[in-house]
Design a protein around this motif. Structure first.
Motif, PDB file in Angstrom:
ATOM      1  N   GLN A 301      39.413  54.089  52.050  1.00  0.00           N
ATOM      2  CA  GLN A 301      40.813  53.303  51.761  1.00  0.00           C
ATOM      3  C   GLN A 301      40.679  52.409  50.586  1.00  0.00           C
ATOM      4  O   GLN A 301      39.854  51.681  50.578  1.00  0.00           O
ATOM      5  N   GLY A 302      42.646  52.690  50.830  1.00  0.00           N
ATOM      6  CA  GLY A 302      42.571  51.379  49.328  1.00  0.00           C
ATOM      7  C   GLY A 302      42.246  50.056  50.242  1.00  0.00           C
ATOM      8  O   GLY A 302      42.676  49.939  50.908  1.00  0.00           O
ATOM      9  N   PRO A 303      41.782  49.127  49.709  1.00  0.00           N
ATOM     10  CA  PRO A 303      41.680  48.043  49.810  1.00  0.00           C
ATOM     11  C   PRO A 303      42.846  46.715  50.691  1.00  0.00           C
ATOM     12  O   PRO A 303      42.368  46.657  51.092  1.00  0.00           O
ATOM     13  N   LEU A 304      43.728  47.083  50.004  1.00  0.00           N
ATOM     14  CA  LEU A 304      45.376  46.372  49.852  1.00  0.00           C
ATOM     15  C   LEU A 304      46.152  47.321  50.041  1.00  0.00           C
ATOM     16  O   LEU A 304      46.555  47.823  49.565  1.00  0.00           O
ATOM     17  N   ASN A 305      47.014  46.439  51.366  1.00  0.00           N
ATOM     18  CA  ASN A 305      48.376  47.099  52.193  1.00  0.00           C
ATOM     19  C   ASN A 305      49.549  47.058  51.560  1.00  0.00           C
ATOM     20  O   ASN A 305      49.652  46.260  50.175  1.00  0.00           O
ATOM     21  N   MET A 306      50.894  47.446  51.279  1.00  0.00           N
ATOM     22  CA  MET A 306      51.884  46.973  50.613  1.00  0.00           C
ATOM     23  C   MET A 306      51.919  45.869  50.527  1.00  0.00           C
ATOM     24  O   MET A 306      52.301  44.684  49.904  1.00  0.00           O
ATOM     25  N   PRO A 307      51.951  45.312  51.848  1.00  0.00           N
ATOM     26  CA  PRO A 307      51.658  43.323  51.531  1.00  0.00           C
ATOM     27  C   PRO A 307      51.198  42.643  50.620  1.00  0.00           C
ATOM     28  O   PRO A 307      51.816  41.873  50.036  1.00  0.00           O
ATOM     29  N   ASN A 308      50.266  42.971  51.310  1.00  0.00           N
ATOM     30  CA  ASN A 308      48.714  42.310  50.541  1.00  0.00           C
ATOM     31  C   ASN A 308      49.541  42.377  48.787  1.00  0.00           C
ATOM     32  O   ASN A 308      49.400  41.452  47.853  1.00  0.00           O
ATOM     33  N   ARG A 309      49.588  43.950  48.425  1.00  0.00           N
ATOM     34  CA  ARG A 309      49.643  43.969  46.887  1.00  0.00           C
ATOM     35  C   ARG A 309      51.375  43.113  46.732  1.00  0.00           C
ATOM     36  O   ARG A 309      50.756  42.789  45.520  1.00  0.00           O
ATOM     37  N   ALA A 310      51.775  43.514  47.627  1.00  0.00           N
ATOM     38  CA  ALA A 310      52.801  42.263  47.189  1.00  0.00           C
ATOM     39  C   ALA A 310      52.875  41.341  47.032  1.00  0.00           C
ATOM     40  O   ALA A 310      53.517  40.430  45.831  1.00  0.00           O
ATOM     41  N   LYS A 311      51.932  40.526  47.841  1.00  0.00           N
ATOM     42  CA  LYS A 311      51.239  39.457  47.833  1.00  0.00           C
ATOM     43  C   LYS A 311      50.878  38.601  46.487  1.00  0.00           C
ATOM     44  O   LYS A 311      50.969  37.538  46.064  1.00  0.00           O
TER      45      LYS A 311
END
Length: 505
Positions: A301-311
């Motif tokens: 599972q990718g460790p970061l979701n979209m909001p965390n990648r954006a942050k």
């Protein structure tokens, strides 16, 4: 058998010719020139694969889906904002009888940044909220109530009166929540229409087993695109990372003896990876799912979701852009000094392993004599290394040689904080890194960083012993498993204390 895009079969001869011309591309011990020729041949084939491997009718939609989701998130933010402002505006105007009053809007403006900031931090605007609108409503409700609490507490502590009475405030809250609920539930139809009911980009990799893939799901035959699973072959991992790039979900159908190695490879791909199996087995599965009526085991599972990648990306840009401007005079002086001391290019570009085990060109100030540079990183720099110039020794000691990596961060190849990228030829105790610990490829689920947890703990310099790698790997895995934006900020401050380090030479 699996349904393959029509043009993909015609590329089979191309990859065979590339392999024949380059020799065995799977042998990491080949000569540097042969390895680079093999890599260039494979890169040319990958460009053909990216251009032709997807069905023509859905190619544009597949590659635009991530951008489309970002647009949907933006629309959802605007919809929630409008609901909050309109709710308090109506509550104020109906009580006062003055439809030109902006008292309710003013209260809404106070609430909006708190509500949206809390919602973004908690992952409210994510793929899950588009797929499950009821769950999204619950999340935005929590953020909204928190903002009401903060505003009421602030007005009490500051002894300031709000533009609305308590009754108007309560009515506005009820109206805002009602409008948010209606808007979110109605937004579901818009999402279905915009995405055609397909929010996820799915890829099926078929490795030597019969499988009939229905619908418009993209399927690739691992044999045709030369993806024989081999954790000791960095070039194969690069090809796999390129093939799965841009997909949200990758399902591998393979024989039982290949499941363990595919599970290992998927764990380093920064995607949701699944193995198609008829029953459970010992693959280190982290969940169970289904595809086309068949059970799958979720193994990555990718460790970061979209909001965390954006942050994380916002933090990268907030640091990189000012840093490039502030450090430009220093970088110009260093460039002049390098050019004056020894002939050759100012910057040194080398292939490094990046996110998803894909290769990228890392940039550094050249610190060695051009004729003695190690393009593959087969030999780590030592304290009395005669390859290093006088200027090079100073910029390596002070980490100034790393400054051009700010351009890598700006391009998106790297992050400011993350596991440090390694060269393909890097060794510890005369063994390639991936030969020492099979978890090595899993450290590439995040973008590589200019600094990281391992570096601030002092794990820098040459890797003469096996423990030199295992210490760094353990720190990298700890960072990935417990990622948090505040941890990135903490690591940045700690980095300032180890810019000049006894192991940096």
């Amino acid at each position: 058998m699996c349904r393959l895009p029509h043009r993909l079969a015609s590329l089979y001869n191309a990859v065979q010719q590339a392999d024949s011309a380059a020799g065995s591309v799977h042998d990491p011990l080949k000569e540097p020139d042969e390895a680079m020729n093999a890599f260039e041949a494979q890169r040319a084939f990958e460009e053909q694969l990216r251009a032709h491997a997807r069905p023509d009718a859905s190619a544009g939609q597949v590659w635009r889906r991530s951008t489309l989701r970002m647009m949907l998130y933006t629309e959802l933010v605007l919809l929630d904002s409008a609901a909050i402002l309109l709710g308090f505006y109506i509550a104020a105007c109906t009580r006062d009888g003055n439809w030109l009053s902006l008292a309710g809007v003013n209260v809404g403006v106070f609430l909006l940044p708190i509500t949206l900031g809390t919602a973004l931090a908690s992952g409210t605007y994510s793929l899950a909220c588009l797929r499950y609108p009821v769950s999204g409503v619950k999340s935005i409700f929590s953020a909204f109530f928190f903002s009401i609490f903060v505003v009421l507490l602030g007005s009490y502590m500051l002894t300031a009166e709000l533009p609305l009475s308590r009754v108007q405030l309560a009515e506005g809250a009820v109206l805002a929540l009602t409008l948010i609920t209606m808007g979110r539930l109605g937004f579901r139809s818009h999402v279905r229409g915009a995405t055609g009911g397909k929010l996820l980009d799915e890829l099926v990799i078929v490795d030597g087993v019969p499988l009939d893939v229905a619908g418009d799901t993209i399927a690739l035959d691992a044999r045709i695109i030369n993806l024989s699973p081999n954790p000791r072959d960095p070039q194969m991992l690069h090809r796999l990372g390129t093939a799965v790039s841009g997909f949200d979900r990758v399902i591998v159908a393979c024989s039982e003896e290949h499941r363990a190695v595919w599970a290992l490879l998927l764990k380093g791909m920064n995607i949701k990876g699944e193995i198609l199996v008829p029953q459970f087995n010992a693959l280190g599965a982290i969940g169970v799912d289904a595809f086309d009526g068949k059970d799958t085991l979720v193994v990555s599972q990718g460790p970061l979701n979209m909001p965390n990648r954006a942050k994380k990306r916002a933090l990268d840009l907030a640091i990189t852009l000012p840093a490039l401007l502030a450090l430009a005079p220093l970088m110009i002086l260093v460039a002049i000094a390098i050019r004056l001391e020894s002939p050759g290019p100012i910057l040194f570009a080398q292939d490094r392993v990046g996110r998803g085990n894909r290769l990228f060109k890392i940039l550094k100030f050249r610190s060695m004599r051009q004729t003695l540079c190690d393009a593959d990183g087969n030999v780590s720099a030592s304290r009395d290394d005669d390859r290093i110039t006088r200027v090079g020794r100073f910029i390596r000691k002070t980490s100034i040689d790393e400054l051009p990596q700010l351009l890598n961060v700006l391009r998106g190849d790297m992050s400011v904080v993350g596991p440090r990228p390694h060269a393909l030829g890097s060794r510890a105790a005369n063994h390639f890194f991936w030969e020492i610990d099979e978890r090595y490829w899993q450290r590439h689920t995040l973008k590589p960083g200019m600094t990281g947890l391992a570096q601030v703990r002092g794990f820098r310099g040459a890797t003469d012993r096996r423990v030199d790698l295992t210490n760094r790997l353990q720190a990298d895995m700890e960072y990935i498993d417990g990622w948090d934006i505040w941890r990135d900020i903490t690591i940045l401050f700690k980095t300032l204390r180890v810019i000049v380090h006894s192991n940096a030479f």
